[in-house]
Design a protein around this motif. Structure first.
Motif, PDB file in Angstrom:
ATOM      1  N   PHE A   1      16.048 -15.216 -55.123  1.00  0.00           N
ATOM      2  CA  PHE A   1      17.012 -15.910 -54.262  1.00  0.00           C
ATOM      3  C   PHE A   1      16.460 -17.276 -53.871  1.00  0.00           C
ATOM      4  O   PHE A   1      15.241 -17.493 -53.890  1.00  0.00           O
ATOM      5  CB  PHE A   1      17.278 -15.080 -52.998  1.00  0.00           C
ATOM      6  CG  PHE A   1      18.016 -13.787 -53.255  1.00  0.00           C
ATOM      7  CD1 PHE A   1      19.391 -13.711 -53.112  1.00  0.00           C
ATOM      8  CD2 PHE A   1      17.334 -12.648 -53.664  1.00  0.00           C
ATOM      9  CE1 PHE A   1      20.074 -12.528 -53.355  1.00  0.00           C
ATOM     10  CE2 PHE A   1      17.997 -11.459 -53.920  1.00  0.00           C
ATOM     11  CZ  PHE A   1      19.376 -11.396 -53.767  1.00  0.00           C
ATOM     12  N   GLU A   2      17.363 -18.168 -53.493  1.00  0.00           N
ATOM     13  CA  GLU A   2      16.952 -19.502 -53.037  1.00  0.00           C
ATOM     14  C   GLU A   2      16.178 -19.416 -51.732  1.00  0.00           C
ATOM     15  O   GLU A   2      15.253 -20.188 -51.491  1.00  0.00           O
ATOM     16  CB  GLU A   2      18.189 -20.391 -52.842  1.00  0.00           C
ATOM     17  CG  GLU A   2      18.934 -20.724 -54.123  1.00  0.00           C
ATOM     18  CD  GLU A   2      18.122 -21.621 -55.044  1.00  0.00           C
ATOM     19  OE1 GLU A   2      17.368 -22.456 -54.543  1.00  0.00           O
ATOM     20  OE2 GLU A   2      18.224 -21.452 -56.284  1.00  0.00           O
ATOM     21  N   ASN A   3      16.579 -18.494 -50.859  1.00  0.00           N
ATOM     22  CA  ASN A   3      15.969 -18.389 -49.529  1.00  0.00           C
ATOM     23  C   ASN A   3      15.366 -17.005 -49.335  1.00  0.00           C
ATOM     24  O   ASN A   3      15.860 -16.025 -49.896  1.00  0.00           O
ATOM     25  CB  ASN A   3      17.028 -18.641 -48.444  1.00  0.00           C
ATOM     26  CG  ASN A   3      17.549 -20.059 -48.494  1.00  0.00           C
ATOM     27  OD1 ASN A   3      16.782 -21.017 -48.473  1.00  0.00           O
ATOM     28  ND2 ASN A   3      18.868 -20.206 -48.597  1.00  0.00           N
ATOM     29  N   PRO A   4      14.300 -16.908 -48.543  1.00  0.00           N
ATOM     30  CA  PRO A   4      13.700 -15.593 -48.301  1.00  0.00           C
ATOM     31  C   PRO A   4      14.647 -14.690 -47.529  1.00  0.00           C
ATOM     32  O   PRO A   4      15.513 -15.168 -46.783  1.00  0.00           O
ATOM     33  CB  PRO A   4      12.447 -15.914 -47.484  1.00  0.00           C
ATOM     34  CG  PRO A   4      12.723 -17.239 -46.861  1.00  0.00           C
ATOM     35  CD  PRO A   4      13.616 -17.979 -47.806  1.00  0.00           C
ATOM     36  N   PHE A   5      14.474 -13.389 -47.702  1.00  0.00           N
ATOM     37  CA  PHE A   5      15.331 -12.430 -46.998  1.00  0.00           C
ATOM     38  C   PHE A   5      15.089 -12.493 -45.497  1.00  0.00           C
ATOM     39  O   PHE A   5      16.016 -12.527 -44.698  1.00  0.00           O
ATOM     40  CB  PHE A   5      15.041 -11.016 -47.511  1.00  0.00           C
ATOM     41  CG  PHE A   5      15.796  -9.943 -46.779  1.00  0.00           C
ATOM     42  CD1 PHE A   5      17.183  -9.887 -46.825  1.00  0.00           C
ATOM     43  CD2 PHE A   5      15.123  -8.973 -46.045  1.00  0.00           C
ATOM     44  CE1 PHE A   5      17.886  -8.896 -46.152  1.00  0.00           C
ATOM     45  CE2 PHE A   5      15.813  -7.978 -45.367  1.00  0.00           C
ATOM     46  CZ  PHE A   5      17.198  -7.943 -45.425  1.00  0.00           C
ATOM     47  N   ARG A   6      13.834 -12.529 -45.112  1.00  0.00           N
ATOM     48  CA  ARG A   6      13.511 -12.483 -43.667  1.00  0.00           C
ATOM     49  C   ARG A   6      13.304 -13.906 -43.153  1.00  0.00           C
ATOM     50  O   ARG A   6      12.406 -14.609 -43.605  1.00  0.00           O
ATOM     51  CB  ARG A   6      12.281 -11.613 -43.429  1.00  0.00           C
ATOM     52  CG  ARG A   6      11.945 -11.450 -41.951  1.00  0.00           C
ATOM     53  CD  ARG A   6      11.188 -10.167 -41.692  1.00  0.00           C
ATOM     54  NE  ARG A   6      11.999  -8.989 -41.928  1.00  0.00           N
ATOM     55  CZ  ARG A   6      11.522  -7.769 -42.205  1.00  0.00           C
ATOM     56  NH1 ARG A   6      10.221  -7.585 -42.275  1.00  0.00           N
ATOM     57  NH2 ARG A   6      12.339  -6.750 -42.411  1.00  0.00           N
ATOM     58  N   LYS A   7      14.121 -14.258 -42.174  1.00  0.00           N
ATOM     59  CA  LYS A   7      14.072 -15.614 -41.638  1.00  0.00           C
ATOM     60  C   LYS A   7      13.600 -15.645 -40.197  1.00  0.00           C
ATOM     61  O   LYS A   7      13.332 -16.698 -39.636  1.00  0.00           O
ATOM     62  CB  LYS A   7      15.453 -16.255 -41.754  1.00  0.00           C
ATOM     63  CG  LYS A   7      15.940 -16.306 -43.204  1.00  0.00           C
ATOM     64  CD  LYS A   7      17.419 -16.590 -43.282  1.00  0.00           C
ATOM     65  CE  LYS A   7      17.877 -16.668 -44.743  1.00  0.00           C
ATOM     66  NZ  LYS A   7      17.924 -15.353 -45.394  1.00  0.00           N
ATOM     67  N   ARG A   8      13.562 -14.498 -39.563  1.00  0.00           N
ATOM     68  CA  ARG A   8      13.114 -14.373 -38.173  1.00  0.00           C
ATOM     69  C   ARG A   8      12.685 -12.913 -37.992  1.00  0.00           C
ATOM     70  O   ARG A   8      12.843 -12.120 -38.919  1.00  0.00           O
ATOM     71  CB  ARG A   8      14.216 -14.767 -37.199  1.00  0.00           C
ATOM     72  CG  ARG A   8      15.486 -14.006 -37.336  1.00  0.00           C
ATOM     73  CD  ARG A   8      16.723 -14.779 -36.872  1.00  0.00           C
ATOM     74  NE  ARG A   8      17.739 -14.620 -37.926  1.00  0.00           N
ATOM     75  CZ  ARG A   8      18.124 -15.585 -38.722  1.00  0.00           C
ATOM     76  NH1 ARG A   8      17.632 -16.807 -38.600  1.00  0.00           N
ATOM     77  NH2 ARG A   8      19.010 -15.364 -39.679  1.00  0.00           N
ATOM     78  N   ALA A   9      12.194 -12.577 -36.819  1.00  0.00           N
ATOM     79  CA  ALA A   9      11.725 -11.208 -36.607  1.00  0.00           C
ATOM     80  C   ALA A   9      12.860 -10.227 -36.884  1.00  0.00           C
ATOM     81  O   ALA A   9      13.991 -10.445 -36.435  1.00  0.00           O
ATOM     82  CB  ALA A   9      11.229 -11.043 -35.176  1.00  0.00           C
ATOM     83  N   PRO A  10      12.583  -9.157 -37.633  1.00  0.00           N
ATOM     84  CA  PRO A  10      13.657  -8.218 -37.960  1.00  0.00           C
ATOM     85  C   PRO A  10      14.068  -7.413 -36.747  1.00  0.00           C
ATOM     86  O   PRO A  10      13.287  -7.215 -35.815  1.00  0.00           O
ATOM     87  CB  PRO A  10      13.013  -7.314 -39.007  1.00  0.00           C
ATOM     88  CG  PRO A  10      11.564  -7.326 -38.651  1.00  0.00           C
ATOM     89  CD  PRO A  10      11.277  -8.720 -38.145  1.00  0.00           C
TER      90      PRO A  10
END
Ligand code: SF4
Ligand code: SF4
Length: 289
Positions: A270-279
């Motif tokens: 993917f272009e962007n990571p799955f995790r962008k902040r605390a899950p």
């Protein structure tokens, strides 16, 4: 109409047909790869003439996990990641591939992914045969077909999607060209299990060795009784109360997605990571279990 083309050409035709039928994954095992299984768990108990086991898979799209990851929307996973994906999207693909086999003269027995933990219904109906219903272990069948491996945390992992897929089976009397067993590992063998599951359900003090057609895998002990109470995205088994909880959207599986993507282990990127902040996750549950 009967099949009048050779085995390899017909197998290639099925593989070509699979994405047109809506499948993302299709792997084939010869029935001989199940020889070590008892009758209660053997595909041939359901279809004695079966020559091949076709494992059909459909991805759980990464976005289907988004609402759970953010802790803001859970029903989208229940529908698109579980119920509709199993019972509509994947079932349609499985059925279309079954039709393709039968259009070419080969019987095709479609099987939904009912949990292997479901107990049989009392005494055998036919003497000498196991009691109904014979329940197969689909993850084990996927390993025998070369689709993937069982990761250390107990989920089926494939090189394309990691833990993000649903699978169904087709038993057929067609002899098909098999796929080789997967040899390259997908699982990273993470040691920090407390970070994978903050509730401590995944432990390395009771490792189990699985053997599928000569492929051995070590898996951690996963305490299903803790998973059953977990509120970190886990759902009840969609098919039967005896089945293990559905962990496909749970924190442990989302952590696995993050790690496999970061390690570059997956074919789908993917272009962007799955995790962008605390899950999102109910870590405070730990203190109440
Ligand atoms: S979290 Fe790590 S150890 Fe667990 S299945 Fe995924 S890659 Fe393997
Ligand atoms: S479902 Fe919950 S309790 Fe079970 S392993 Fe995953 S995070 Fe841990």
């Amino acid at each position: 109409m009967t099949c009048n083309i050779d085995t390899k050409a017909f197998s290639d035709a099925i593989r070509t047909h699979a994405p047109r039928a809506g499948a993302d994954l299709l792997f084939i095992a010869p029935i001989e790869r199940f020889n070590d299984l008892p009758a209660e768990k053997h595909p041939a108990s359901i279809f004695p003439e079966a020559r091949s086991v076709v494992v059909v898979g459909k991805r759980i799209t990464r976005g289907t996990l988004r609402g759970v990851e953010e802790g803001t929307q859970f029903d989208l996973y229940r529908q698109y990641g579980r119920d509709w994906l199993n019972n509509r999207v994947l079932a349609t693909a499985t059925y279309r591939i079954s039709e393709f086999l039968e259009d070419n003269g080969w019987e095709a027995v479609p099987l939904p992914n009912l949990p292997p933990e479901v107990p049989p219904m009392g005494i055998p109906v036919r003497e000498g045969l196991p009691a109904p219903n014979v329940m197969l272990d689909f993850d084990d069948a996927a390993v025998r077909a070369g689709m993937g491996e069982i990761g250390y945390c107990g989920m089926l992992l494939t090189p394309r999607f990691g833990p993000r897929q649903r699978i169904q089976l087709i038993l057929t009397d067609a002899e098909l060209t098999p796929d080789p067993l997967l040899t390259e590992p997908v699982c990273l063998g993470c040691k920090d299990l407390k970070d994978i599951c903050p509730l401590g359900a995944i432990r390395n003090d009771g490792n189990e060795t699985l053997n599928a057609a000569g492929k051995t895998t070590t898996v951690a002990k996963v305490d299903a009784s803790i998973c059953g109470k977990c509120r970190n995205g886990v759902e009840a088994n969609p098919f039967h109360a005896s089945g293990k909880p559905d962990r496909c959207a749970s924190l442990c599986t989302r952590n696995c997605v993050v790690r496999l993507e970061e390690a570059g282990r997956l074919m789908e990127s993917f272009e962007n990571p799955f995790r962008k902040r605390a899950p999102w996750g109910f870590v405070e549950e730990l203190h109440r279990l």
